[in-house]
Design a protein around this motif. Structure first.
Motif, short mmCIF file in Angstrom:
data_model
loop_
_atom_site.label_atom_id
_atom_site.label_comp_id
_atom_site.label_asym_id
_atom_site.label_seq_id
_atom_site.Cartn_x
_atom_site.Cartn_y
_atom_site.Cartn_z
N GLN A 130 0.82 -1.27 0.16
CA GLN A 130 -0.04 -0.02 0.00
C GLN A 130 0.74 1.26 -0.11
O GLN A 130 0.50 2.15 -0.75
CB GLN A 130 -0.97 0.12 1.15
N PHE A 131 1.86 1.21 0.67
CA PHE A 131 2.93 2.28 0.80
C PHE A 131 3.53 2.50 -0.68
O PHE A 131 3.62 3.67 -1.06
CB PHE A 131 3.74 1.98 1.88
N GLU A 132 3.85 1.50 -1.05
CA GLU A 132 4.46 1.47 -2.52
C GLU A 132 3.77 2.12 -3.64
O GLU A 132 4.06 3.14 -4.40
CB GLU A 132 5.15 0.16 -3.09
N ILE A 133 2.44 1.77 -3.60
CA ILE A 133 1.23 2.27 -4.41
C ILE A 133 1.00 3.76 -4.07
O ILE A 133 1.13 4.54 -5.17
CB ILE A 133 -0.11 1.49 -4.24
N LEU A 164 4.52 10.30 -6.70
CA LEU A 164 5.81 10.70 -7.53
C LEU A 164 5.37 10.86 -9.15
O LEU A 164 5.67 11.88 -9.81
CB LEU A 164 6.68 9.63 -7.47
N SER A 165 4.34 10.21 -9.33
CA SER A 165 3.64 10.56 -10.73
C SER A 165 2.80 11.97 -11.02
O SER A 165 2.62 12.63 -11.78
CB SER A 165 2.62 9.49 -11.11
N ARG A 166 2.48 12.38 -9.56
CA ARG A 166 1.66 13.88 -9.68
C ARG A 166 2.76 14.87 -9.71
O ARG A 166 2.53 15.97 -10.17
CB ARG A 166 0.96 13.85 -8.25
N MET A 167 3.73 14.51 -9.21
CA MET A 167 4.83 15.65 -9.07
C MET A 167 5.65 16.03 -10.54
O MET A 167 5.91 16.99 -10.53
CB MET A 167 6.06 15.24 -7.82
#
Length: 143
Positions: free
Chosen positions: A129-132, A138-141
């Motif tokens: 869950q943490f990795e997801i 990261l994808s939003r940044m």
């Protein structure tokens, strides 16, 4: 004092007497007649039986121990002590056999319902869950 009751099925029943908190506790264990424990127990019994008749002196002029003194000596012999931990384990084993839950506990502990397995599963789920969530952040940044 240990006692032995041979059975036809190749099993030997060993009974030992322990002293626990001033009480006499008898522990009965059934082991395979070919096991190391059974063989040592049988050897010990043979030594006790062969030593008993030889202990009385037959030479004249030597005072023999009286019957009452020898009986009191056998009765007053020190018993092996049992610790609280050993007594608790014995009580738990007895309870499991009386309630007939030995197989049920073995199945329960072997399966996925065990405590350690559940903890490991929850840790894996938490890590995934943490990795997801990290990948989403990261994808939003980047844009």
């Amino acid at each position: 004092k240990p006692q032995e009751k041979p059975k036809d099925s190749g099993k030997v029943t060993i009974t030992k007497t322990f002293d626990f908190a001033g009480e006499e506790i008898k522990v009965t264990k059934e082991v395979d007649s070919n096991s190391k424990e059974a063989k040592s127990f049988l050897k010990q019994q043979e030594k006790l039986q062969s030593a008993a008749p030889a202990s009385l002196p037959t030479v004249s002029g030597v005072k023999r121990p009286s019957g009452m003194n020898s009986l009191l000596g056998k009765i007053g012999a020190k018993k092996q002590k049992m610790s609280t931990l050993e007594k608790s384990k014995l009580d738990w084993e007895t309870f499991k056999e009386e309630e007939g839950i030995v197989e049920e506990l073995a199945i329960h502990n072997r399966g996925k319902d065990g405590y350690i397995e559940r903890k490991a599963f929850l840790e894996r789920v938490d890590h995934r869950q943490f990795e997801i969530e990290r990948d989403i952040r990261l994808s939003r940044m980047k844009p």
